[in-house]
Design a protein around this motif. Structure first.
Motif, PDB file in Angstrom:
ATOM      1  N   PRO A  30      40.834  32.965  44.346  1.00  0.00           N
ATOM      2  CA  PRO A  30      41.206  34.378  44.345  1.00  0.00           C
ATOM      3  C   PRO A  30      40.826  35.041  45.666  1.00  0.00           C
ATOM      4  CG  PRO A  30      39.338  33.965  42.896  1.00  0.00           C
ATOM      5  CD  PRO A  30      39.886  32.639  43.281  1.00  0.00           C
ATOM      6  N   PRO A  31      41.643  35.963  46.170  1.00  0.00           N
ATOM      7  CA  PRO A  31      41.359  36.602  47.458  1.00  0.00           C
ATOM      8  C   PRO A  31      40.077  37.418  47.413  1.00  0.00           C
ATOM      9  CG  PRO A  31      43.125  37.763  46.292  1.00  0.00           C
ATOM     10  CD  PRO A  31      42.850  36.511  45.521  1.00  0.00           C
ATOM     11  N   VAL A  32      39.456  37.553  48.574  1.00  0.00           N
ATOM     12  CA  VAL A  32      38.256  38.359  48.692  1.00  0.00           C
ATOM     13  C   VAL A  32      38.636  39.815  48.472  1.00  0.00           C
ATOM     14  CG1 VAL A  32      36.380  39.036  50.241  1.00  0.00           C
ATOM     15  CG2 VAL A  32      37.292  36.703  50.319  1.00  0.00           C
ATOM     16  N   SER A  33      37.827  40.523  47.730  1.00  0.00           N
ATOM     17  CA  SER A  33      38.136  41.918  47.428  1.00  0.00           C
ATOM     18  C   SER A  33      37.973  42.796  48.661  1.00  0.00           C
ATOM     19  CB  SER A  33      37.215  42.425  46.309  1.00  0.00           C
ATOM     20  OG  SER A  33      35.877  42.527  46.779  1.00  0.00           O
ATOM     21  N   VAL A  34      38.606  43.948  48.633  1.00  0.00           N
ATOM     22  CA  VAL A  34      38.476  44.917  49.717  1.00  0.00           C
ATOM     23  C   VAL A  34      37.017  45.336  49.868  1.00  0.00           C
ATOM     24  CG1 VAL A  34      39.033  47.292  50.409  1.00  0.00           C
ATOM     25  CG2 VAL A  34      40.840  45.750  49.593  1.00  0.00           C
ATOM     26  N   ARG A  35      36.358  45.493  48.740  1.00  0.00           N
ATOM     27  CA  ARG A  35      34.940  45.873  48.783  1.00  0.00           C
ATOM     28  C   ARG A  35      34.113  44.837  49.534  1.00  0.00           C
ATOM     29  NH1 ARG A  35      31.171  46.975  43.398  1.00  0.00           N
ATOM     30  NH2 ARG A  35      29.198  47.315  44.518  1.00  0.00           N
ATOM     31  N   ASP A  36      34.378  43.540  49.268  1.00  0.00           N
ATOM     32  CA  ASP A  36      33.634  42.478  49.951  1.00  0.00           C
ATOM     33  C   ASP A  36      33.968  42.438  51.438  1.00  0.00           C
ATOM     34  OD1 ASP A  36      32.328  41.745  47.648  1.00  0.00           O
ATOM     35  OD2 ASP A  36      33.714  40.111  47.162  1.00  0.00           O
ATOM     36  N   LEU A  37      35.218  42.699  51.778  1.00  0.00           N
ATOM     37  CA  LEU A  37      35.593  42.738  53.194  1.00  0.00           C
ATOM     38  C   LEU A  37      34.852  43.863  53.915  1.00  0.00           C
ATOM     39  CD1 LEU A  37      39.456  42.125  52.962  1.00  0.00           C
ATOM     40  CD2 LEU A  37      37.723  40.509  53.750  1.00  0.00           C
ATOM     41  N   ARG A  38      34.771  45.011  53.286  1.00  0.00           N
ATOM     42  CA  ARG A  38      34.029  46.126  53.886  1.00  0.00           C
ATOM     43  C   ARG A  38      32.558  45.759  54.063  1.00  0.00           C
ATOM     44  NH1 ARG A  38      36.430  50.913  49.969  1.00  0.00           N
ATOM     45  NH2 ARG A  38      38.405  51.291  51.082  1.00  0.00           N
ATOM     46  N   LEU A  40      31.323  42.825  54.586  1.00  0.00           N
ATOM     47  CA  LEU A  40      31.184  41.906  55.711  1.00  0.00           C
ATOM     48  C   LEU A  40      31.229  42.646  57.038  1.00  0.00           C
ATOM     49  CD1 LEU A  40      33.307  38.842  54.549  1.00  0.00           C
ATOM     50  CD2 LEU A  40      30.869  38.850  55.100  1.00  0.00           C
ATOM     51  N   VAL A  41      32.086  43.644  57.142  1.00  0.00           N
ATOM     52  CA  VAL A  41      32.108  44.449  58.363  1.00  0.00           C
ATOM     53  C   VAL A  41      30.742  45.088  58.577  1.00  0.00           C
ATOM     54  CG1 VAL A  41      33.163  46.391  59.579  1.00  0.00           C
ATOM     55  CG2 VAL A  41      34.582  44.911  58.146  1.00  0.00           C
ATOM     56  N   ASP A  42      30.203  45.680  57.517  1.00  0.00           N
ATOM     57  CA  ASP A  42      28.872  46.308  57.601  1.00  0.00           C
ATOM     58  C   ASP A  42      27.810  45.303  58.036  1.00  0.00           C
ATOM     59  OD1 ASP A  42      29.123  49.023  57.102  1.00  0.00           O
ATOM     60  OD2 ASP A  42      29.121  48.768  54.932  1.00  0.00           O
ATOM     61  N   ARG A  45      28.239  44.293  61.749  1.00  0.00           N
ATOM     62  CA  ARG A  45      27.914  45.449  62.592  1.00  0.00           C
ATOM     63  C   ARG A  45      26.387  45.615  62.678  1.00  0.00           C
ATOM     64  NH1 ARG A  45      31.273  49.706  60.840  1.00  0.00           N
ATOM     65  NH2 ARG A  45      29.994  49.735  58.968  1.00  0.00           N
ATOM     66  N   THR A  46      25.709  45.486  61.533  1.00  0.00           N
ATOM     67  CA  THR A  46      24.247  45.611  61.519  1.00  0.00           C
ATOM     68  C   THR A  46      23.593  44.515  62.351  1.00  0.00           C
ATOM     69  OG1 THR A  46      24.280  46.641  59.330  1.00  0.00           O
ATOM     70  CG2 THR A  46      22.211  45.629  60.034  1.00  0.00           C
ATOM     71  N   VAL A  47      24.080  43.273  62.216  1.00  0.00           N
ATOM     72  CA  VAL A  47      23.541  42.167  63.013  1.00  0.00           C
ATOM     73  C   VAL A  47      23.764  42.429  64.502  1.00  0.00           C
ATOM     74  CG1 VAL A  47      23.788  39.706  63.545  1.00  0.00           C
ATOM     75  CG2 VAL A  47      23.746  40.473  61.162  1.00  0.00           C
ATOM     76  N   THR A  48      24.958  42.928  64.841  1.00  0.00           N
ATOM     77  CA  THR A  48      25.255  43.253  66.244  1.00  0.00           C
ATOM     78  C   THR A  48      24.268  44.270  66.775  1.00  0.00           C
ATOM     79  OG1 THR A  48      27.623  42.831  65.953  1.00  0.00           O
ATOM     80  CG2 THR A  48      26.981  44.219  67.815  1.00  0.00           C
ATOM     81  N   TRP A  49      24.089  45.355  66.071  1.00  0.00           N
ATOM     82  CA  TRP A  49      23.187  46.419  66.528  1.00  0.00           C
ATOM     83  C   TRP A  49      21.748  45.923  66.625  1.00  0.00           C
ATOM     84  CZ3 TRP A  49      25.319  50.918  63.015  1.00  0.00           C
ATOM     85  CH2 TRP A  49      26.507  51.405  63.581  1.00  0.00           C
ATOM     86  N   THR A  50      21.332  45.065  65.691  1.00  0.00           N
ATOM     87  CA  THR A  50      19.961  44.560  65.726  1.00  0.00           C
ATOM     88  C   THR A  50      19.725  43.711  66.969  1.00  0.00           C
ATOM     89  OG1 THR A  50      19.964  44.541  63.298  1.00  0.00           O
ATOM     90  CG2 THR A  50      18.194  43.343  64.400  1.00  0.00           C
ATOM     91  N   TYR A  51      20.663  42.807  67.261  1.00  0.00           N
ATOM     92  CA  TYR A  51      20.512  41.980  68.469  1.00  0.00           C
ATOM     93  C   TYR A  51      20.665  42.814  69.741  1.00  0.00           C
ATOM     94  CZ  TYR A  51      20.055  37.360  66.388  1.00  0.00           C
ATOM     95  OH  TYR A  51      19.588  36.256  65.714  1.00  0.00           O
ATOM     96  N   TRP A  77      40.451  41.962  60.747  1.00  0.00           N
ATOM     97  CA  TRP A  77      40.323  42.114  62.201  1.00  0.00           C
ATOM     98  C   TRP A  77      38.955  42.702  62.565  1.00  0.00           C
ATOM     99  CZ3 TRP A  77      39.502  46.608  65.026  1.00  0.00           C
ATOM    100  CH2 TRP A  77      39.603  46.474  66.416  1.00  0.00           C
ATOM    101  N   SER A  78      38.502  43.668  61.796  1.00  0.00           N
ATOM    102  CA  SER A  78      37.198  44.283  62.053  1.00  0.00           C
ATOM    103  C   SER A  78      36.065  43.273  61.889  1.00  0.00           C
ATOM    104  CB  SER A  78      36.971  45.472  61.119  1.00  0.00           C
ATOM    105  OG  SER A  78      37.916  46.488  61.350  1.00  0.00           O
ATOM    106  N   ILE A  79      36.181  42.420  60.862  1.00  0.00           N
ATOM    107  CA  ILE A  79      35.166  41.381  60.668  1.00  0.00           C
ATOM    108  C   ILE A  79      35.112  40.464  61.881  1.00  0.00           C
ATOM    109  CG2 ILE A  79      34.549  39.334  59.316  1.00  0.00           C
ATOM    110  CD1 ILE A  79      35.798  40.819  56.882  1.00  0.00           C
ATOM    111  N   GLY A  80      36.277  40.023  62.351  1.00  0.00           N
ATOM    112  CA  GLY A  80      36.324  39.151  63.518  1.00  0.00           C
ATOM    113  C   GLY A  80      35.751  39.815  64.757  1.00  0.00           C
ATOM    114  N   THR A  81      36.076  41.089  64.943  1.00  0.00           N
ATOM    115  CA  THR A  81      35.587  41.825  66.119  1.00  0.00           C
ATOM    116  C   THR A  81      34.067  41.947  66.110  1.00  0.00           C
ATOM    117  OG1 THR A  81      37.638  43.081  66.278  1.00  0.00           O
ATOM    118  CG2 THR A  81      35.690  44.020  67.351  1.00  0.00           C
TER     119      THR A  81
END
Length: 263
Positions: A30-38, A40-42, A45-51, A77-81
């Motif tokens: 089953p496809p990943v839900s929109v909630r789960d995709l959001r 992953l973006v979060d 983003r948090t890992v990026t800011w921490t590093y 696309w946001s997850i990849g970015t």
């Protein structure tokens, strides 16, 4: 012919059942839900800011558009970015830590390596950073305790990023040891002893520092870890560098410094 027909019917039934089972097993997950995709973006983003904080980079700004979007392509696309940004920030932060501590950290796999390799790497990295600061790894930290491989990956990504910030804040806040001076003490160490040396002669570690020397030039390390044979390599070099820069030069190591061509 009468006997063959029932056999043929059974064969057809078996084949049809196998086909149905094959189709059922080939159904996509089953496809990943929109909630789960959001989520992953979060996460990335948090890992990026921490590093970025550990690397002393300016934090990448965001408008949090994905928190309102239901566009799956945009979210992917946001997850990849943010994943690529996290990777760049991680490499910058770890390179800075390696330069300033003279500690060799684990080598990162490819950005999209197998899940098991990324989990193993982030775990090794988090444990290595914890050994730099605060110098110990409690069992509660070394365990994962989550259900899936992807959850485990995100857990160790968070832990390794936070550990990098702790090292940056507590170890490399001061001026770094110049590369030539670090190389000089690495040479002296080769003639002095192992970094974990404690032979009972009153001198400890890879630069054979006595207690008075440790207390004067590395008192914080002495209080934190005990004698220098328990210090990380970067701490032993940093204490020696403080002594050198205080005006003592290489004279605490007259014979081995001479062997390295330093005096």
């Amino acid at each position: 012919m009468r006997l063959a027909l029932p056999l043929l019917a059974v064969l057809v039934t078996v084949l049809l059942a196998g086909s149905v089972a094959a189709v059922a097993s080939a159904r996509p997950s089953p496809p990943v839900s929109v909630r789960d995709l959001r989520s992953l973006v979060d996460h990335y983003r948090t890992v990026t800011w921490t590093y970025q904080r550990a690397a002393h980079w300016r934090r990448t700004p965001t408008a949090y558009v994905e928190r309102r979007s239901r566009d799956r392509e945009y979210l992917e696309w946001s997850i990849g970015t943010w994943t690529r940004r996290a990777d760049l920030a991680q490499r910058a932060a770890l390179a800075r830590i390696e330069r300033r501590t003279a500690v060799r950290l684990p080598e990162a796999p490819r950005l999209h390596a197998r899940l098991s390799r990324r989990v193993a790497y982030n775990r090794r990295l988090a444990l290595s950073l914890r050994r730099i600061y605060p110098g110990a790894v409690p069992q509660s930290f070394a365990r994962a305790g989550v259900r899936t491989g992807r959850e485990t990956l995100r857990l160790w990504q968070k832990r390794s990023a936070l550990a990098a910030v702790a090292v940056a804040a507590h170890v490399v806040a001061g001026p770094p040891v110049p590369g030539w001076l670090s190389d000089a003490f690495q040479c002296i160490h080769r003639y002095e002893g192992a970094w974990t040396s404690n032979t009972g002669n009153g001198y400890y570690g890879g630069l054979q520092m006595d207690i008075a020397f440790q207390s004067r030039y590395g008192g914080d390390f002495l209080n934190r870890w005990g004698t220098a044979d328990n210090w990380p390599v970067w701490a032993q070099i940093q204490a020696a560098a403080v002594a050198y820069q205080s005006g003592r030069g290489f004279y605490p190591w007259p014979n081995t410094a001479r062997a390295c061509g330093l005096i």
